[in-house]
Write a protein that holds these residues in place. Structure first.
Motif, short mmCIF file in Angstrom:
data_model
loop_
_atom_site.label_atom_id
_atom_site.label_comp_id
_atom_site.label_asym_id
_atom_site.label_seq_id
_atom_site.Cartn_x
_atom_site.Cartn_y
_atom_site.Cartn_z
N TYR A 9 0.62 -1.40 -0.09
CA TYR A 9 0.10 -0.16 0.20
C TYR A 9 0.59 0.83 0.21
O TYR A 9 0.78 2.54 -1.19
CB TYR A 9 -1.09 0.02 1.43
N SER A 10 1.88 1.41 0.86
CA SER A 10 2.78 2.31 0.98
C SER A 10 3.20 2.97 -0.37
O SER A 10 3.68 3.83 -0.51
CB SER A 10 3.91 2.03 1.68
N TYR A 11 4.19 1.19 -1.07
CA TYR A 11 4.47 1.77 -2.49
C TYR A 11 3.59 2.02 -3.07
O TYR A 11 4.56 3.07 -4.08
CB TYR A 11 5.48 0.47 -2.79
N LEU A 12 2.85 1.87 -3.71
CA LEU A 12 1.64 1.93 -4.60
C LEU A 12 1.45 3.49 -4.04
O LEU A 12 1.26 4.34 -4.77
CB LEU A 12 0.05 1.33 -4.22
N LEU A 13 0.85 4.13 -3.23
CA LEU A 13 0.43 5.07 -2.48
C LEU A 13 1.95 6.09 -2.95
O LEU A 13 1.48 7.15 -3.39
CB LEU A 13 0.24 5.61 -0.90
N SER A 14 3.04 6.02 -2.58
CA SER A 14 4.42 6.40 -3.06
C SER A 14 4.49 7.15 -4.89
O SER A 14 4.74 7.78 -5.10
CB SER A 14 5.72 5.95 -2.49
N ALA A 15 3.27 6.20 -5.63
CA ALA A 15 4.20 6.34 -7.03
C ALA A 15 2.67 7.01 -7.69
O ALA A 15 3.14 7.99 -8.46
CB ALA A 15 3.49 4.69 -7.46
N LEU A 65 -2.84 14.13 -5.55
CA LEU A 65 -3.49 13.08 -5.29
C LEU A 65 -3.54 12.00 -4.76
O LEU A 65 -4.82 11.07 -3.75
CB LEU A 65 -3.68 11.93 -6.58
N ALA A 66 -2.19 11.89 -3.90
CA ALA A 66 -2.01 10.97 -2.99
C ALA A 66 -2.70 12.09 -1.66
O ALA A 66 -3.01 11.32 -0.71
CB ALA A 66 -0.11 11.05 -2.53
N LEU A 67 -2.29 13.11 -1.22
CA LEU A 67 -2.85 13.56 -0.51
C LEU A 67 -3.88 13.82 -0.11
O LEU A 67 -4.49 13.67 1.01
CB LEU A 67 -1.91 15.35 -0.57
N THR A 68 -4.96 14.32 -1.58
CA THR A 68 -6.30 13.62 -1.69
C THR A 68 -6.83 12.29 -0.61
O THR A 68 -7.23 12.50 -0.19
CB THR A 68 -7.39 14.20 -2.72
N TYR A 69 -6.42 11.35 -1.86
CA TYR A 69 -6.85 10.54 -0.76
C TYR A 69 -6.31 9.70 0.43
O TYR A 69 -7.79 9.58 1.37
CB TYR A 69 -5.91 9.18 -1.92
#
Length: 102
Positions: A40-46, A51-55
């Motif tokens: 999850y962390s890896y995919l979030l960093s990608a 978008l990651a911040l919004t998510y």
């Protein structure tokens, strides 16, 4: 876990106990959770940073909407005690509850 055993509901820990046994299940479940969180962390960093911040913000909002107001914003894991003999557990509970309760 206790309510899931009494109501015979699906529970991932119960599944691990049946597959791997009571002594190995907690460790293997924790390992699976850790691996999923790392992915999850890896995919979030990608993701695109905005978008990651919004998510992340939406996840935190959803956690609060679910009633969690203290602790880590995305929650924590707690593996409950194992119930090795579910039939015995159900029997003991059914024989210790006052009449008229379930």
């Amino acid at each position: 876990m206790q309510d899931d055993v009494l109501e015979n509901n699906f529970n991932i820990l119960r599944m691990f106990v049946r597959i791997y046994g009571a002594s190995s299940a907690p460790t293997l479940l924790a390992k699976s959770i850790t691996e999923a969180e790392e992915k999850y962390s890896y995919l979030l960093s990608a993701l695109d940073p905005q978008l990651a911040l919004t998510y992340k913000r939406r996840c935190e909002e959803a956690t609060k909407e679910g009633g969690k107001v203290v602790g880590p914003p995305l929650g924590t894991w707690c593996i409950p005690p194992i119930i090795e003999d579910e039939d015995l557990y159900r029997y003991e509970i059914s024989n210790t509850r006052p009449p008229g309760t379930s």
